[in-house]
Write an enzyme that holds these catalytic residues in place. Sequence first.
Site, short mmCIF file in Angstrom:
data_model
loop_
_atom_site.label_atom_id
_atom_site.label_comp_id
_atom_site.label_asym_id
_atom_site.label_seq_id
_atom_site.Cartn_x
_atom_site.Cartn_y
_atom_site.Cartn_z
CB CYS A 111 -0.97 0.13 1.17
SG CYS A 111 -2.19 -1.17 1.25
CG HIS A 249 -3.03 3.36 3.05
ND1 HIS A 249 -3.46 2.94 1.83
CD2 HIS A 249 -3.20 2.07 3.64
CE1 HIS A 249 -3.68 1.89 1.53
NE2 HIS A 249 -3.62 1.34 2.74
CG ASN A 279 -6.52 -0.58 1.61
OD1 ASN A 279 -5.88 -0.01 0.69
ND2 ASN A 279 -5.87 -1.43 2.67
#
Length: 369
Positions: A111, A249, A279
């Site tokens: 990520c 994030h 996500n």
Amino acid sequence: MTYAAITGWGKCLPPAVLSNRDLASILDTSDEWIVSRTGIHERRISHVGLEELGYVAAARALAAAGLTGSAVELIVFGTCSHDDQVPNMASGIQRRIGAQPAAAYDINTACTSFLYGLSTATALIRTGVVRNALVIGAELISPFMDWADRDVAVLFGDGAAAVVLEASERTEGVLAQKLGCYGDAREILRVQGMGGRYANRGVLYGVTRWQFEGQEIFRRAVQGMSSACDAALAQSNLKADAVDLVVPHQANLRIIEAVARRTHVPMEKVFLTIQRYGNMSSATVPVALCDALEEGRVHPGALLLMPSFGGGLSFCAHVVRWGSRTTALHTSAVELPPNDRPALEILRDCLARKTRPIATGAITPFGDA
Ligand code: ACO
């Protein structure tokens, strides 16, 4: 001194929306559980490959910067869901935008890949190796998802975004950053079936089992992101109250709230997209940046804080000074091929191709047999 200003930005969200209610029709879950535990209402499922998503985002970012593809000197593609390992994703983008012979490499820190890519591209501009760069964060998680596992299937979505960096004498772009990794905890997030350990072991590519300790990832994410925010702010000699907008994030709303609390930034200064996209791994932060610009949340000269974490367990935070322009110079005519299929139908096609049963013991990695 040379800086690396962000002069262009563009996103590409596949149009098919997968709602929590859609997920509840294939999994033992509910809209109420997903919203209350994560903040996610819906996410996108792509009908095209990763390169296509990355290319559309890249074309839009280049148009926003007023830069032609042939002028690009460096392409960094952050992802963990490559169409191919060889050749890499960045070379595909190079060909599509006509940037030959620009340097082109992929970065995989899960990520955090976009922000790690932003760091390396900024460093190469600041040291004079290149004068500009295209940095992409793009992810096609849906084909690698274990759609039978409610612990993880509700959390992720597909998407892409890109930024253009250009050398500048003004104090812009990344001013400070902290990068780190909790390698000791790397086993708490492993996608079994995705990688060379599983090659020639009778596992169909795309059939996965997610080793995923949600609560420990949660704990490490809060610790990693908030400590990185403190370190990056200290490095730039700035206090939290100087931050105009946090673009974090987005894996879980509760994680973001905990990081904001520890960093002493009010939630009104935190930009949220988790409700609409979930996500998207490396695409999350750049997509959120694009949305923040579109919604007028980034003003000229704004100070942005961008914390992230991902598999590895990697973590980071970047302090970014925005420039004077918050609107695109041009728009791109490039679009995704049209899609008329609902997200569940795209998923069903994806599941139908996974003919091997997904069961404990189905995946035997090389060396562990
Ligand atoms: N629907 C309904 N119930 C569910 C679901 C679901 N989708 N998923 C889990 N549950 C159940 C569990 O089985 C458990 O039931 P039990 O109490 O009967 O055992 C219960 O809900 C509670 O589960 P917890 O794991 O305690 O729930 P928690 O509040 O910790 O939330 C979550 C889980 C959302 C995964 C959270 O821990 C989290 O967000 N962790 C971080 C995850 C993350 O950030 N991942 C991204 C990694 S980054 C990357 O690089 C890929």
